[in-house]
Design a protein around this motif. Structure first.
Motif, PDB file in Angstrom:
ATOM      1  N   HIS A   1       0.830  -1.207   0.000  1.00 44.75           N
ATOM      2  CA  HIS A   1       0.000   0.000   0.000  1.00 44.75           C
ATOM      3  C   HIS A   1       0.860   1.251   0.000  1.00 44.75           C
ATOM      4  CE1 HIS A   1      -3.340  -2.605   0.761  1.00 44.75           C
ATOM      5  NE2 HIS A   1      -2.990  -2.885   2.007  1.00 44.75           N
ATOM      6  N   ARG A   2       0.450   2.210  -0.807  1.00 42.21           N
ATOM      7  CA  ARG A   2       1.094   3.518  -0.837  1.00 42.21           C
ATOM      8  C   ARG A   2       0.287   4.461   0.056  1.00 42.21           C
ATOM      9  NH1 ARG A   2       0.596   4.804  -6.903  1.00 42.21           N
ATOM     10  NH2 ARG A   2       1.649   6.714  -6.330  1.00 42.21           N
ATOM     11  N   GLY A   3       0.864   5.611   0.381  1.00 37.07           N
ATOM     12  CA  GLY A   3       0.145   6.636   1.122  1.00 37.07           C
ATOM     13  C   GLY A   3      -0.162   6.271   2.562  1.00 37.07           C
ATOM     14  N   LEU A   4       0.731   5.540   3.201  1.00 34.88           N
ATOM     15  CA  LEU A   4       0.520   5.160   4.599  1.00 34.88           C
ATOM     16  C   LEU A   4       0.737   6.369   5.508  1.00 34.88           C
ATOM     17  CD1 LEU A   4       2.456   1.763   4.568  1.00 34.88           C
ATOM     18  CD2 LEU A   4      -0.023   2.120   4.354  1.00 34.88           C
TER      19      LEU A   4
ATOM     20  N   GLU B   1       3.999   4.068   8.418  1.00 37.11           N
ATOM     21  CA  GLU B   1       5.185   4.103   7.560  1.00 37.11           C
ATOM     22  C   GLU B   1       6.440   3.748   8.347  1.00 37.11           C
ATOM     23  OE1 GLU B   1       7.899   7.457   5.315  1.00 37.11           O
ATOM     24  OE2 GLU B   1       5.730   7.660   5.141  1.00 37.11           O
TER      25      GLU B   1
ATOM     26  N   LYS C   1       8.700   0.429   7.636  1.00 34.72           N
ATOM     27  CA  LYS C   1      10.113   0.544   7.260  1.00 34.72           C
ATOM     28  C   LYS C   1      10.992  -0.321   8.157  1.00 34.72           C
ATOM     29  CE  LYS C   1      10.240   5.088   5.070  1.00 34.72           C
ATOM     30  NZ  LYS C   1      10.692   6.494   5.223  1.00 34.72           N
TER      31      LYS C   1
ATOM     32  N   ASP D   1       6.432   4.966  -5.121  1.00 37.36           N
ATOM     33  CA  ASP D   1       6.610   5.587  -3.817  1.00 37.36           C
ATOM     34  C   ASP D   1       6.003   4.667  -2.759  1.00 37.36           C
ATOM     35  OD1 ASP D   1       4.248   6.504  -5.369  1.00 37.36           O
ATOM     36  OD2 ASP D   1       3.637   7.384  -3.463  1.00 37.36           O
ATOM     37  N   GLY D   2       6.619   4.622  -1.603  1.00 40.23           N
ATOM     38  CA  GLY D   2       6.132   3.765  -0.524  1.00 40.23           C
ATOM     39  C   GLY D   2       6.950   2.489  -0.409  1.00 40.23           C
ATOM     40  N   PRO D   3       6.311   1.389  -0.005  1.00 41.95           N
ATOM     41  CA  PRO D   3       7.039   0.143   0.262  1.00 41.95           C
ATOM     42  C   PRO D   3       7.919  -0.351  -0.884  1.00 41.95           C
ATOM     43  CG  PRO D   3       4.805  -0.020   1.099  1.00 41.95           C
ATOM     44  CD  PRO D   3       4.881   1.266   0.323  1.00 41.95           C
TER      45      PRO D   3
ATOM     46  N   TRP E   1      11.020   1.831  -0.640  1.00 44.75           N
ATOM     47  CA  TRP E   1      11.719   1.618   0.639  1.00 44.75           C
ATOM     48  C   TRP E   1      12.470   0.299   0.625  1.00 44.75           C
ATOM     49  CZ3 TRP E   1       6.541   2.420   3.617  1.00 44.75           C
ATOM     50  CH2 TRP E   1       6.141   3.751   3.517  1.00 44.75           C
TER      51      TRP E   1
ATOM     52  N   HIS F   1       8.659  12.044  -5.894  1.00 47.93           N
ATOM     53  CA  HIS F   1       9.264  10.704  -5.903  1.00 47.93           C
ATOM     54  C   HIS F   1      10.190  10.497  -7.106  1.00 47.93           C
ATOM     55  CE1 HIS F   1       9.738   6.466  -5.090  1.00 47.93           C
ATOM     56  NE2 HIS F   1       9.251   6.149  -6.276  1.00 47.93           N
TER      57      HIS F   1
ATOM     58  N   ARG G   1      -5.116   1.845   7.612  1.00 48.99           N
ATOM     59  CA  ARG G   1      -5.017   2.736   6.448  1.00 48.99           C
ATOM     60  C   ARG G   1      -6.130   3.750   6.539  1.00 48.99           C
ATOM     61  NH1 ARG G   1      -5.448  -0.628   1.229  1.00 48.99           N
ATOM     62  NH2 ARG G   1      -4.987   1.359   0.216  1.00 48.99           N
TER      63      ARG G   1
END
Length: 158
Positions: A8-11, A16, A20, A43-45, A48, A77, A157
């Motif tokens: 999922h993006r936008g956590l 987040e 991480k 962007d996101g997981p 990362w 990003h 979320r």
């Protein structure tokens, strides 16, 4: 070990941080000489995990779902995306142009078909759109690819 990443993006910032930490721990458990992370580097997981794999001296391979994919990602990003794509030891493409749900799922299928296991930053709920994390998990399971769900206790979320 060839690992894929989806998530999922936008956590929110709290989730987040926990994600991480969990991703870094999961990746650190592997021998750096054998670690290959396959990611679409959104962007996101996705990004990362790719960054952590490189920090741990592993390699990354990147799947590009569509030629317009980068442009559809948040502008802030783009520098990370560019840095990660230039660090990739292999690039795979769907051959699609539009950064659509169909292209994202096609990219995820390419990713899953190239890995031994999948890390999924997933809340366990159905996808909010075709090609979402739940769909990728379902595809991996249909291919007998083991899925390691990364979702910290108490996380949510928005």
């Amino acid at each position: 070990m060839r690992l894929g990443i989806t998530g999922h993006r936008g956590l929110n910032p709290e989730v987040e941080t926990a994600v991480k930490i969990a991703l870094r721990e999961r990746l650190a458990a592997f021998d750096a000489d054998e670690l290959v992370l396959v990611s679409c580097i959104a962007d996101g997981p996705d990004a990362w995990a790719a960054e952590f794999a490189l920090e741990l001296s592993g390699r990354i391979e990147v799947v590009v779902p569509a030629s317009e994919y980068r442009d559809a990602l948040p502008h802030d990003h783009h520098p990370t995306y560019d840095r990660l794509i230039s660090a990739a030891s292999e690039l795979y493409s769907t051959g699609m142009t539009d950064s659509s749900e169909q292209a994202h799922m096609a990219g995820s299928r390419i990713l899953v078909d190239r890995v031994d296991a999948l890390l999924a930053v997933w809340d366990g709920l159905p996808a909010r759109g075709y090609g979402g994390t739940a769909d990728v998990v379902e595809y991996a399971r249909s291919k007998s690819v083991p899925v390691d769900v990364v979702w910290p206790d108490g996380a949510y979320r928005d």
